[in-house]
Design an enzyme around this catalytic site. Structure first.
Site, mmCIF file in Angstrom:
data_model
loop_
_atom_site.group_PDB
_atom_site.id
_atom_site.type_symbol
_atom_site.label_atom_id
_atom_site.label_comp_id
_atom_site.label_asym_id
_atom_site.label_seq_id
_atom_site.Cartn_x
_atom_site.Cartn_y
_atom_site.Cartn_z
ATOM 1 N N GLU A 34 -17.930 2.673 24.699
ATOM 2 C CA GLU A 34 -19.034 2.881 25.784
ATOM 3 C C GLU A 34 -19.352 1.911 27.032
ATOM 4 O O GLU A 34 -19.566 2.216 28.154
ATOM 5 C CB GLU A 34 -20.325 3.284 24.940
ATOM 6 C CG GLU A 34 -20.542 4.282 24.291
ATOM 7 C CD GLU A 34 -19.902 5.438 24.800
ATOM 8 O OE1 GLU A 34 -20.062 5.681 26.177
ATOM 9 O OE2 GLU A 34 -19.540 6.574 24.333
ATOM 10 N N TYR A 115 -28.148 4.730 29.082
ATOM 11 C CA TYR A 115 -26.802 5.736 28.870
ATOM 12 C C TYR A 115 -26.218 5.058 27.444
ATOM 13 O O TYR A 115 -26.033 5.785 26.805
ATOM 14 C CB TYR A 115 -26.065 5.356 29.957
ATOM 15 C CG TYR A 115 -24.668 6.143 29.426
ATOM 16 C CD1 TYR A 115 -24.508 7.557 29.322
ATOM 17 C CD2 TYR A 115 -23.685 5.187 28.955
ATOM 18 C CE1 TYR A 115 -23.369 8.043 28.451
ATOM 19 C CE2 TYR A 115 -22.717 5.797 28.340
ATOM 20 C CZ TYR A 115 -22.332 7.114 27.882
ATOM 21 O OH TYR A 115 -21.387 7.523 27.373
ATOM 22 N N ASP A 133 -25.150 10.292 32.253
ATOM 23 C CA ASP A 133 -24.262 9.660 32.842
ATOM 24 C C ASP A 133 -24.271 10.442 34.053
ATOM 25 O O ASP A 133 -24.580 11.479 34.308
ATOM 26 C CB ASP A 133 -22.829 9.407 31.960
ATOM 27 C CG ASP A 133 -22.205 10.788 31.862
ATOM 28 O OD1 ASP A 133 -22.960 11.814 31.922
ATOM 29 O OD2 ASP A 133 -20.921 10.749 31.561
#
Length: 331
Positions: A34, A115, A133
């Site tokens: 991520e 996020y 996102d």
DNA sequence: AAGCCGGGGAG
DNA sequence: CTCCCAGGCTT
């Protein structure tokens, strides 16, 4: 679960791409993915992901490494603050003895915003937090036919609420990835492929014919143009380079070739290369010249090819040396 | 809220 | 050329 959620997840199970970070629920491997994927395309991350995790398979492995080595494994991927933040996070996780397992604790890690915290919480721990996102902003704007400016906080908050209303609480991680996968492969920015879309029947923009106009983004950036000359100064196979030691400057920690202005006493040789490079909104044109110096200038070091393999070398320096090779090959 | 941070691929 | 990408931090 909502109809949209059900249709999205069913489509995702049948059509999703096989990506390395989708083959694990190890929170460390999810976190690394991520962070790498922040503002960075899947294709750009792929060459880095397995290599990075092979060297740093656990938070402890990264916590114990030198910042130089961590940076060297990130070199070329961009946004180098991410590598520094990730190492700080690794040290905190390693010291705590366990990966944080709730949203607020994950969100508190350096480099982890709303996020990334939602992504790790939902994918690694099955917690019901919607990710928002760039993909999700686009998909929500279109399905809701909402012309709100996605640069504004109020629009983002509204879109997060909408995404949350669709969330499949029985499998939030799969739902979140499905929503992003739709944005990445079908609901594309310029040319949405509505004929392949599993939720076209639910899409208000599709019904109104406005899908090409959405999402609305008002902020605009302009590009500044700059020119520099880099010096290729070689001695016994080693190159004269310097390290960016100012944390406040770009490319902190990276090794660079000398700029012409840094070495007014250097004797220039001939032009051996030329290339372009863009950093955010700066558009550079570089020339590369050979040069010689009488003695080693203050603050510079001679780096051998072996050292240049191990140390973090900037993309600009890599491009400069590549441009030299190509120019030399032609002449 | 706005500016900044890399780099590359698509159109 | 412009836009955008599984964003976050600082001011």
């Amino acid at each position: 679960m909502s109809e949209i959620g059900r249709d999205l997840v069913a489509w995702y199970r049948a059509a999703h791409r096989d990506l390395p970070w989708r083959r694990t629920r190890d929170p460390w491997r999810i976190l690394v993915a991520e962070i790498m994927l922040q503002q960075t395309r899947v294709q750009a991350v792929l060459p880095y992901y397995e290599r990075f995790l092979a060297r740093f398979p656990t938070p402890a492995a990264l916590a114990e490494a030198s910042p130089q080595e961590a940076l060297a494994h990130w070199a070329g991927l961009g946004y180098y603050g991410r590598a520094r933040h990730l190492q700080k996070a690794a040290r905190r996780i390693s010291a705590a003895g366990a990966f944080p397992a709730d949203f607020d604790a994950i969100r508190g890690l350096p480099g982890v915003g709303d996020y990334t915290a939602a992504a790790v919480a939902s994918i690694a721990f099955g917690l019901p937090y919607p990710v928002v996102d760039g993909n999700v902003l686009r998909v929500v704007a279109r399905i809701s036919n909402d012309p709100g400016d996605i640069a504004s906080a109020s629009t983002r908050k509204r879109f997060a609420t909408v995404a949350g209303s669709w969330l499949d609480v029985s499998d939030p991680g799969t739902f979140n990835q499905a929503l992003m996968e739709l944005g990445a492969t079908v609901c594309l920015p310029r040319e949405p492929n509505c004929l392949l879309c599993p939720v076209a029947a639910h899409c208000a923009a599709r019904a109104a014919g406005t899908q090409q106009e959405l999402p609305v983004k008002l902020r605009r950036a302009r590009a500044e143009r700059l020119e520099h000359t880099l010096l290729r100064i070689e001695r016994n196979g080693a190159l004269l380079m310097w390290q960016q030691n100012d944390p406040a400057q770009r490319m902190y920690g990276f090794w660079e070739l000398p700029y012409r202005e840094q070495l007014p006493a250097a004797r220039p040789g001939r032009l051996v290369g030329e290339f372009r490079h863009t950093i955010t909104h700066h558009h550079y044109r570089f020339r590369v010249m050979t040069a010689t110096v009488r003695e080693t200038p203050e603050g510079f070091r001679w780096l051998t090819p072996e050292e240049r393999q191990i140390l973090p070398v900037s993309t600009i320096a890599r491009k400069a040396l590549g441009a030299v090779r190509r120019t030399a090959a032609r002449s």
